[in-house]
Motif scaffolding. Structure first.
Motif, PDB file in Angstrom:
ATOM      1  N   THR A 159      56.235  44.993  27.822  1.00 25.83           N
ATOM      2  CA  THR A 159      55.973  44.636  26.446  1.00 25.83           C
ATOM      3  C   THR A 159      56.403  43.427  25.981  1.00 25.83           C
ATOM      4  O   THR A 159      55.600  42.557  25.217  1.00 25.83           O
ATOM      5  CB  THR A 159      56.562  45.630  25.342  1.00 25.83           C
ATOM      6  N   PRO A 160      57.377  42.646  26.525  1.00 28.65           N
ATOM      7  CA  PRO A 160      57.661  41.271  26.122  1.00 28.65           C
ATOM      8  C   PRO A 160      56.631  40.511  26.250  1.00 28.65           C
ATOM      9  O   PRO A 160      56.389  39.363  25.621  1.00 28.65           O
ATOM     10  CB  PRO A 160      59.026  40.867  26.579  1.00 28.65           C
ATOM     11  N   LEU A 162      53.320  40.911  26.243  1.00 28.93           N
ATOM     12  CA  LEU A 162      51.902  41.273  25.412  1.00 28.93           C
ATOM     13  C   LEU A 162      52.018  40.379  24.052  1.00 28.93           C
ATOM     14  O   LEU A 162      53.179  40.347  23.462  1.00 28.93           O
ATOM     15  CB  LEU A 162      51.851  42.652  25.092  1.00 28.93           C
ATOM     16  N   PRO A 163      50.985  39.783  23.802  1.00 33.23           N
ATOM     17  CA  PRO A 163      50.932  39.116  22.323  1.00 33.23           C
ATOM     18  C   PRO A 163      51.377  40.089  21.396  1.00 33.23           C
ATOM     19  O   PRO A 163      50.990  41.258  21.531  1.00 33.23           O
ATOM     20  CB  PRO A 163      49.490  38.632  22.400  1.00 33.23           C
ATOM     21  N   ALA A 164      52.198  39.602  20.476  1.00 28.82           N
ATOM     22  CA  ALA A 164      52.939  40.358  19.507  1.00 28.82           C
ATOM     23  C   ALA A 164      51.848  41.398  18.787  1.00 28.82           C
ATOM     24  O   ALA A 164      52.188  42.435  18.080  1.00 28.82           O
ATOM     25  CB  ALA A 164      53.657  39.635  18.395  1.00 28.82           C
ATOM     26  N   ASP A 165      50.555  40.735  18.412  1.00 30.33           N
ATOM     27  CA  ASP A 165      49.474  41.577  17.798  1.00 30.33           C
ATOM     28  C   ASP A 165      48.913  42.539  18.805  1.00 30.33           C
ATOM     29  O   ASP A 165      48.285  43.617  18.342  1.00 30.33           O
ATOM     30  CB  ASP A 165      48.409  40.633  17.109  1.00 30.33           C
ATOM     31  N   GLN A 166      48.947  42.386  19.747  1.00 25.35           N
ATOM     32  CA  GLN A 166      48.145  43.074  20.825  1.00 25.35           C
ATOM     33  C   GLN A 166      48.738  44.435  21.224  1.00 25.35           C
ATOM     34  O   GLN A 166      48.325  45.399  21.473  1.00 25.35           O
ATOM     35  CB  GLN A 166      47.889  42.410  22.251  1.00 25.35           C
ATOM     36  N   VAL A 209      57.317  34.808  26.769  1.00 25.30           N
ATOM     37  CA  VAL A 209      57.485  36.293  26.074  1.00 25.30           C
ATOM     38  C   VAL A 209      57.164  36.090  24.508  1.00 25.30           C
ATOM     39  O   VAL A 209      57.493  34.962  24.104  1.00 25.30           O
ATOM     40  CB  VAL A 209      58.877  36.784  26.409  1.00 25.30           C
ATOM     41  N   HIS A 210      56.644  37.141  23.982  1.00 31.19           N
ATOM     42  CA  HIS A 210      56.110  37.264  22.563  1.00 31.19           C
ATOM     43  C   HIS A 210      56.472  38.128  21.717  1.00 31.19           C
ATOM     44  O   HIS A 210      57.098  38.285  20.686  1.00 31.19           O
ATOM     45  CB  HIS A 210      54.865  37.292  22.484  1.00 31.19           C
ATOM     46  N   TRP A 211      56.575  39.694  22.221  1.00 29.92           N
ATOM     47  CA  TRP A 211      56.298  40.944  21.269  1.00 29.92           C
ATOM     48  C   TRP A 211      58.009  41.244  21.247  1.00 29.92           C
ATOM     49  O   TRP A 211      58.412  42.004  22.256  1.00 29.92           O
ATOM     50  CB  TRP A 211      55.466  41.867  21.850  1.00 29.92           C
ATOM     51  N   ALA A 212      58.470  41.275  20.031  1.00 29.09           N
ATOM     52  CA  ALA A 212      59.821  41.657  19.649  1.00 29.09           C
ATOM     53  C   ALA A 212      59.729  42.864  18.851  1.00 29.09           C
ATOM     54  O   ALA A 212      59.047  43.168  18.198  1.00 29.09           O
ATOM     55  CB  ALA A 212      60.603  41.006  19.005  1.00 29.09           C
TER      56      ALA A 212
END
Ligand SMILES: C[S@@+](CC[C@H](N)C(=O)[O-])C[C@H]1O[C@@H](n2cnc3c(N)ncnc32)[C@H](O)[C@@H]1O
Length: 271
Positions: A159-160, A162-166, A209-212
């Motif tokens: 998960t980290p 992945l782009p936050a919107d994806q 890393v992106h998705w929190a």
């Protein structure tokens, strides 16, 4: 250096860090995961694993996380012997061989084409085992996945990256395609992402890393079919005892301070 040459960078290269950690842990006399498949794979790959700065301590942490998820997947399969497993961002993880699912189970390992190509060279094929060479965020691959079977979706260390919107879009697509099942994965808060950026192994790969995920209920609100079941307690004291004292101290604090737990935790949902 003899063996399969690997020339990957960024998120794709991080799978060598997790593979190597599990291989190191499997060499310990009191190994929890016993992932000798990972150790064999490491020996077949021509790559300077030392550059990833993975030590036994990280290996033990990765093995605990992997074992915790293995047990949940096994439990799901015991309840649903005709199930499917969707293993997203599988990297070179050998979960299918560790679990050795019953004959009625279809198993899908999904990762980027370069990663899947390497898997094909390193690991044997088996009945009802499907390798899907695609970004998980690409909608097309799901079309070949049956809809009406109970399904456990597991994503470890994905998960980290992945782009936050994806990320939420991917989960929404999965639960609308699949009739019923469970979804389990590790999630990181914004502070957790900061720590990941400072992690020497992640830094060595250049991965971003992106998705929190700050609150597990965020996903329930965004995807109404998803029901949050639990935060899985990953680090049991009897497992963590094999880690160095500073890591054990962090885990003790981590268990009791919710803000710290958000740094990195395992979440399980039902749909
Ligand atoms: C830290 S590794 C974890 C690998 C494996 N799950 C494990 O625990 O050993 C991250 C994995 O996520 C994969 N990944 C990242 N973004 C992805 C995407 N959009 N689609 C498919 N795989 C992705 C990478 O290729 C890599 O294999």
């Amino acid at each position: 250096m003899a063996g399969e040459k690997v020339d990957l960078t960024g998120a794709k290269e991080t799978m060598l860090m997790t593979l190597y950690g599990k291989a190191l842990e499997s060499r310990l006399p009191d190994s929890l995961l016993g992932d000798h498949f990972a150790d064999e794979a490491v020996r077949k790959i021509a790559y300077d694993f030392a550059r990833l700065k993975v030590d036994d301590n990280l290996g033990v942490g990765l093995a605990i996380r992997a074992k915790t998820l293995d047990l949940r997947v096994e439990d799901f399969l015991a309840r649903n012997p005709d199930a499917m497993v969707l293993h997203l961002g599988c990297g070179l993880d050998t979960r299918i061989f560790r679990i050795d699912p019953p004959p009625g189970v279809d198993w899908f390992d999904v990762d980027y084409p370069e990663v899947i190509e390497l898997r094909r060279k390193l690991y044997p094929s088996r009945d009802r085992y499907h390798l899907v060479a695609s970004s998980v965020t690409e909608p097309a691959w799901l079309a070949d996945v049956p809809r009406n079977r109970p399904t456990v979706v597991v994503a470890e260390g994905l998960t980290p990256y992945l782009p936050a919107d994806q990320g939420p879009r991917l989960f929404a697509r999965l639960v609308s395609h699949l009739a019923s099942g469970e979804l389990m994965f590790d999630a990181y808060s914004g502070f957790g992402l900061k720590l990941l950026r400072l992690n020497p192994s992640v830094k060595a790969t250049g991965a971003e890393v992106h998705w929190a995920i700050e609150d597990p209920h965020e996903l329930e609100r965004a995807i109404p079919k998803l029901l949050f079941v639990e935060e899985i307690p990953a680090y049991k004291p009897e497992h963590a005892i094999r880690m160095r004292w500073s890591a054990r101290l962090f885990i003790r604090l981590w268990r009791h301070i919710p803000a710290l737990r958000k740094v990195g935790r395992l979440l399980r949902y039902r749909f």
